[in-house]
Write a protein that holds these residues in place. Structure first.
Motif, short mmCIF file in Angstrom:
data_model
loop_
_atom_site.label_atom_id
_atom_site.label_comp_id
_atom_site.label_asym_id
_atom_site.label_seq_id
_atom_site.Cartn_x
_atom_site.Cartn_y
_atom_site.Cartn_z
N ALA A 1 3.48 1.61 -12.64
CA ALA A 1 4.25 2.75 -13.13
C ALA A 1 4.12 2.91 -14.64
O ALA A 1 4.13 4.03 -15.16
CB ALA A 1 5.73 2.58 -12.75
N SER A 2 3.98 1.80 -15.36
CA SER A 2 3.83 1.86 -16.82
C SER A 2 2.48 2.44 -17.22
O SER A 2 2.34 2.97 -18.33
CB SER A 2 3.98 0.47 -17.43
N SER A 3 1.50 2.34 -16.33
CA SER A 3 0.14 2.77 -16.66
C SER A 3 -0.14 4.22 -16.31
O SER A 3 -1.15 4.77 -16.75
CB SER A 3 -0.88 1.87 -15.93
N LEU A 4 0.70 4.82 -15.50
CA LEU A 4 0.45 6.18 -15.03
C LEU A 4 1.24 7.19 -15.84
O LEU A 4 2.45 7.01 -16.04
CB LEU A 4 0.82 6.31 -13.54
N ILE B 1 4.33 5.40 -5.71
CA ILE B 1 4.34 5.47 -7.18
C ILE B 1 3.35 6.53 -7.67
O ILE B 1 3.66 7.30 -8.58
CB ILE B 1 4.01 4.09 -7.78
N ILE B 2 2.18 6.57 -7.07
CA ILE B 2 1.14 7.51 -7.52
C ILE B 2 1.53 8.95 -7.22
O ILE B 2 1.37 9.85 -8.06
CB ILE B 2 -0.21 7.17 -6.86
N ILE C 1 0.84 -1.20 0.00
CA ILE C 1 0.00 0.00 0.00
C ILE C 1 0.87 1.25 0.00
O ILE C 1 0.64 2.19 -0.77
CB ILE C 1 -0.94 0.00 1.23
N LEU C 2 1.91 1.26 0.84
CA LEU C 2 2.84 2.39 0.86
C LEU C 2 3.53 2.55 -0.50
O LEU C 2 3.71 3.67 -0.99
CB LEU C 2 3.90 2.19 1.96
N GLY C 3 3.91 1.40 -1.09
CA GLY C 3 4.57 1.45 -2.39
C GLY C 3 3.67 2.00 -3.48
O GLY C 3 4.12 2.76 -4.34
N VAL C 4 2.39 1.62 -3.45
CA VAL C 4 1.44 2.13 -4.43
C VAL C 4 1.28 3.64 -4.29
O VAL C 4 1.30 4.39 -5.28
CB VAL C 4 0.08 1.43 -4.27
#
Length: 243
Positions: free
Chosen positions: A206-209, A150-151, A144-147
């Motif tokens: 990361a590829s999708s954002l 990235i965001i 969750i922290l990693g997500v």
């Protein structure tokens, strides 16, 4: 060369140095014959076959599924579902991690022999189960922290440094008996089941954002997965000691 044969050759190359090191120390340092050579060779063959099939399965299905789900959830635009998926992925892969199962069982045996828990199968099972659930929850939180990192683009080095500062502080106040288990718990989470799926989640997200680079933003989740179990298990030991 087919993928299976390529992976089989790679497994053999990985295993041969280990067998050579064991053989050299057994024969030239300990100066003892290798006991039950047939069983040793049979076990080595099964290890090679099992490792090959496992890695092939990861490449064939699990890694693409993790990356595809991350892509789909990012396109869906629902942060709630993305966070739930990250937590479930972290918890599910960790609770099934063979390395964690082995360490938890060994820790339970040692605790029973030391008198820290009752020397019964039920107590050992409860101890090992509690340790596994604690570590699995910590990896879920780590993802969750990693997500969110990235965001939002949060600084990975600052988060990691801050986490290890917290680890050092908790180490000072935690029971001495739990410290070694806590640090080992951080290592066993970066093993065969967890790493491919966690990496796929980070790279896929990361590829999708827009504005995120898979190379610079997609990696780092494994570092969180190694750090948070130490914090959680140290905290688990402190709470158990107070109770």
């Amino acid at each position: 060369m087919s993928p299976v044969w390529r992976l089989l050759l790679g497994s053999v190359k990985d295993l041969v140095p280990i067998l050579l090191i064991i053989s050299v120390f057994q024969v030239f340092v300990l100066r003892q014959p290798i006991g039950d050579l047939a069983a040793l060779l049979e076990g080595a063959v099964f290890v090679v076959i099992g490792l090959t099939l496992f890695v092939y399965g990861l490449e064939l299905a699990l890694f693409p599924i993790g990356e595809a789900l991350a892509h789909a959830l990012a396109r869906k635009g629902s942060l709630t579902w993305l966070v739930l998926f990250a937590f479930a992925l972290g918890f599910g892969t960790t609770i099934a991690e063979p390395a964690l199962i082995a360490v938890a069982a060994e820790a339970a045996d040692v605790a029973a022999n030391a008198g820290a828990i009752a020397a019964s199968d039920e107590s050992r099972g409860d101890y090992a189960r509690g340790l596994r659930i604690t570590v699995a929850l910590s990896v879920g939180v780590a993802l969750i922290l990693g997500v969110f990192r990235i965001i939002t683009g949060w600084s990975l080095p600052l988060m990691i440094i801050g986490g290890y500062v917290l680890v050092m502080l908790l180490t000072i106040f935690s029971p001495r008996e739990i410290v070694g288990i806590a640090y080992d718990s951080g290592g066993v989470t970066t093993s065969t089941v967890t790493v491919p799926l966690v990496t796929a989640l980070g790279v896929g997200l990361a590829s999708s954002l827009e504005g995120r680079n898979p190379m610079t933003d997609g990696f780092g989740l494994i570092a969180f997965a190694s750090l948070t179990p130490i914090i959680f298990v140290l905290g688990y030991g402190m709470v158990a000691a107070w109770i």
